[in-house]
Design a protein around this motif. Structure first.
Motif, mmCIF file in Angstrom:
data_model
loop_
_atom_site.group_PDB
_atom_site.id
_atom_site.type_symbol
_atom_site.label_atom_id
_atom_site.label_comp_id
_atom_site.label_asym_id
_atom_site.label_seq_id
_atom_site.Cartn_x
_atom_site.Cartn_y
_atom_site.Cartn_z
ATOM 1 N N ILE A 38 -0.976 -9.860 10.346
ATOM 2 C CA ILE A 38 -0.732 -9.814 8.899
ATOM 3 C C ILE A 38 -1.021 -8.422 8.355
ATOM 4 O O ILE A 38 -2.051 -7.814 8.670
ATOM 5 C CB ILE A 38 -1.572 -10.867 8.159
ATOM 6 N N THR A 39 -0.097 -7.938 7.537
ATOM 7 C CA THR A 39 -0.294 -6.710 6.765
ATOM 8 C C THR A 39 -0.290 -7.087 5.293
ATOM 9 O O THR A 39 0.637 -7.764 4.824
ATOM 10 C CB THR A 39 0.821 -5.690 7.040
ATOM 11 N N ILE A 40 -1.340 -6.679 4.578
ATOM 12 C CA ILE A 40 -1.389 -6.894 3.131
ATOM 13 C C ILE A 40 -1.104 -5.572 2.436
ATOM 14 O O ILE A 40 -1.690 -4.542 2.768
ATOM 15 C CB ILE A 40 -2.759 -7.450 2.691
ATOM 16 N N VAL A 41 -0.185 -5.618 1.471
ATOM 17 C CA VAL A 41 0.147 -4.445 0.667
ATOM 18 C C VAL A 41 -0.504 -4.619 -0.699
ATOM 19 O O VAL A 41 -0.422 -5.687 -1.310
ATOM 20 C CB VAL A 41 1.671 -4.296 0.518
ATOM 21 N N ILE A 64 -2.467 -1.932 3.554
ATOM 22 C CA ILE A 64 -1.763 -0.700 3.213
ATOM 23 C C ILE A 64 -1.812 -0.523 1.696
ATOM 24 O O ILE A 64 -1.494 -1.454 0.941
ATOM 25 C CB ILE A 64 -0.308 -0.732 3.706
ATOM 26 N N GLU A 65 -2.210 0.669 1.265
ATOM 27 C CA GLU A 65 -2.364 0.947 -0.164
ATOM 28 C C GLU A 65 -1.170 1.730 -0.697
ATOM 29 O O GLU A 65 -0.744 2.717 -0.095
ATOM 30 C CB GLU A 65 -3.647 1.748 -0.402
ATOM 31 N N LEU A 66 -0.659 1.271 -1.841
ATOM 32 C CA LEU A 66 0.373 2.005 -2.565
ATOM 33 C C LEU A 66 -0.251 2.611 -3.821
ATOM 34 O O LEU A 66 -1.150 2.015 -4.420
ATOM 35 C CB LEU A 66 1.517 1.068 -2.984
ATOM 36 N N ARG A 107 9.405 2.121 1.890
ATOM 37 C CA ARG A 107 9.009 3.017 2.986
ATOM 38 C C ARG A 107 8.054 2.286 3.945
ATOM 39 O O ARG A 107 8.139 2.460 5.161
ATOM 40 C CB ARG A 107 8.358 4.282 2.428
ATOM 41 N N VAL A 108 7.177 1.451 3.385
ATOM 42 C CA VAL A 108 6.271 0.650 4.224
ATOM 43 C C VAL A 108 7.078 -0.331 5.079
ATOM 44 O O VAL A 108 6.851 -0.463 6.287
ATOM 45 C CB VAL A 108 5.247 -0.109 3.349
ATOM 46 N N TRP A 129 11.230 -7.898 -7.922
ATOM 47 C CA TRP A 129 11.953 -6.761 -7.328
ATOM 48 C C TRP A 129 11.791 -6.704 -5.805
ATOM 49 O O TRP A 129 12.612 -6.073 -5.129
ATOM 50 C CB TRP A 129 11.487 -5.452 -7.959
ATOM 51 N N THR A 130 10.769 -7.355 -5.248
ATOM 52 C CA THR A 130 10.613 -7.333 -3.788
ATOM 53 C C THR A 130 11.715 -8.130 -3.091
ATOM 54 O O THR A 130 11.938 -7.948 -1.890
ATOM 55 C CB THR A 130 9.238 -7.876 -3.351
ATOM 56 N N GLN A 131 12.405 -9.008 -3.835
ATOM 57 C CA GLN A 131 13.533 -9.724 -3.243
ATOM 58 C C GLN A 131 14.644 -8.745 -2.875
ATOM 59 O O GLN A 131 15.257 -8.843 -1.811
ATOM 60 C CB GLN A 131 14.049 -10.796 -4.214
ATOM 61 N N GLN A 132 14.903 -7.766 -3.741
ATOM 62 C CA GLN A 132 15.914 -6.735 -3.434
ATOM 63 C C GLN A 132 15.509 -5.954 -2.180
ATOM 64 O O GLN A 132 16.349 -5.674 -1.311
ATOM 65 C CB GLN A 132 16.035 -5.752 -4.599
ATOM 66 N N SER A 133 14.225 -5.609 -2.093
ATOM 67 C CA SER A 133 13.749 -4.855 -0.929
ATOM 68 C C SER A 133 13.906 -5.673 0.344
ATOM 69 O O SER A 133 14.324 -5.157 1.385
ATOM 70 C CB SER A 133 12.280 -4.471 -1.122
#
Length: 462
Positions: A38-41, A64-66, A107-108, A129-133
């Motif tokens: 698991i990766t948590i953003v 991962i930090e944004l 990018r992640v 918006w993450t649906q588009q990604s």
């Protein structure tokens, strides 16, 4: 379970404790399945809480930090979560600001896809918006919902049938297809009662709803046995499919014995030793309560003569001195699950956020529901009228919104803690609490999570 030898799931919680905490519990549940990475953003300011909450997981979770966008009009500098907002009226600017993180998020995704692939994404419903990604990279996206099936289904039905909009604010009406569900216009956030469906808040809601409808499914913090009628209706009439995998708070590991207990736990231990029953009072981190209403709450609690532990940000003048050993006021962050599981706690006066309702049910503690905002009036109706696991506070004028006098607070506190209706709710919540634990311990929710993983992975790799 999926036949994939190794799955990689990306989880992106919204920056609010009420949304983040259940997704961290979901993370723990997923890690109980073998072969899952698991990766948590998250953002830089929210990362420390997440890292601290999951420090003991095996395998370790990758965080991962944004960077949160800077210089957003209306948002004070450094505010990256709803807990830090000066007012919840700034929620939409905060949520909309996250759209500027989309290039960094992509990018992640690109980097993780290149280094081994992503099985699917679970992102908060507010991150439409993450649906588009996800579509851009061909990755299935599941939506994490902060609501239960009861609220989702009723709102879904009434979005199509808006005949109730011609009624007065407190005039009751029944929901098409659910004649036993009685509502008023005041059960809805005012945004939903706008016939024109305009404005920034409504535009945001419509964007979220559209993105959700395009996703692979909705992850719901509930369990089938709690609300089968509403889950079945949703999955028959609406898309995408809803998956009940909760109550997620049951994934919270038990507290290890500590040399130094928090003061509030020591106080509860003392009440337990005295054989006294305690009412826990908390309205979440986002409720905005007027000074006048706070005084009425304080007076009602004082007059009830019930022992209480009240978590509140504001200072309530003179209350602690007047109630002495009978009441404790706490202004720091507390572990709510630990409090509700304490043997001395036998009632919970709550804003009825869905996490709080689930935590109370799982601890077999009946609820005194006092909704403050968002979908909380629906949760309060569900708790009191649908499930019978609590009682409901209404305003002095009989409305579900409005000013509540100290006399009403005193009366309802006594009824919950000592009255016949409270005893009925206590018996009912014990039964439903047992069903909740069964659902998570190899029952319906455990099996549903396995099915969700299988089905989502099959959609990615037909």
């Amino acid at each position: 379970m999926s036949s994939n030898s190794s799955l990689h799931i990306v989880i992106f919680p919204f920056m609010s404790k009420g949304h983040t905490i259940p997704m961290l519990h979901l993370t723990r549940l997923l890690l109980l399945r073998r072969g899952i990475t698991i990766t948590i953003v998250t953002t830089q300011a929210n990362s420390p809480f997440i890292r601290q909450s999951l420090y003991d997981t095996q395998p370790p979770v990758n965080v991962i930090e944004l960077a949160f966008p800077a210089n957003i009009p209306q948002l004070p500098p450094g505010v990256e979560s709803t807990d830090r907002l000066p007012s919840m009226s700034l929620f939409v600017p905060l949520a909309n600001a996250t759209k500027l993180m989309q290039p960094d998020f992509e990018r992640v995704l690109k980097s993780l896809s290149a280094s081994g692939g992503i099985s699917f994404i679970i992102s908060d419903g507010f991150f439409g918006w993450t649906q588009q990604s996800a579509e851009k990279f061909g990755i299935p996206r599941l939506v994490f919902s902060g609501m239960n099936n009861y609220t989702m289904t009723i709102c879904g039905v009434l979005a199509g049938d808006r005949s109730h909009l011609r009624l007065g604010p407190d005039e009751p009406f029944t929901v098409p297809g659910f004649p036993w569900v009685n509502l008023t216009m005041n059960d809805f956030d005012p945004t939903f009662n706008d016939p024109e469906l305009k404005g920034p808040h409504m535009e945001f809601i419509m964007e979220v709803a559209t993105a959700t409808s395009k996703s692979q499914g909705i992850v719901v913090n509930s369990f089938y046995e709690l609300e089968p009628t509403y889950l079945d209706y949703w999955n028959r009439e609406f898309v995408p499919k809803a998956w009940c995998v909760g109550p997620l708070c049951l994934a919270e590991p038990p507290k290890v014995d500590r040399d130094q207990k928090p003061e509030w736990i020591k106080w509860l231990d003392q009440k337990s030793a005295e054989g006294r029953s305690v009412l826990y009072v908390a309205f979440g981190s986002q409720a905005e309560i007027s000074p006048e209403q706070l005084r009425e709450m304080a007076d009602g609690l004082e007059q009830s003569e019930v022992c209480f532990l009240w978590v509140v940000r504001s200072k309530v003048e003179g209350l602690e001195e007047r109630v002495k050993e009978r009441g404790l006021v706490v202004r720091e962050w507390v572990d709510q699950v630990e409090i509700l599981r304490h043997e001395s706690v036998n009632g919970f006066m709550s804003h009825c956020g869905w996490n709080s309702a689930m935590e109370s049910i799982c601890a077999s503690v009946p609820i005194l529901a006092w909704p403050m905002m968002a979908e909380q009036p629906f949760n309060a109706r569900m708790v009191a009228e649908e499930l019978g696991v609590g009682l409901r506070i209404v305003a002095s004028n009989g409305s579900v919104r409005g000013f509540v006098s100290s006399e009403i607070v005193e009366k309802m506190v006594r009824e919950l803690m000592e009255g016949e209706e409270g005893k009925k709710a206590r018996r009912k919540v014990k039964d439903i609490g047992k069903a909740a634990r069964k659902a998570m311990e190899g029952g319906s929710s455990w099996r549903t999570l396995d099915q969700l993983i299988d089905e989502t992975c099959r959609k990615k790799d037909p």
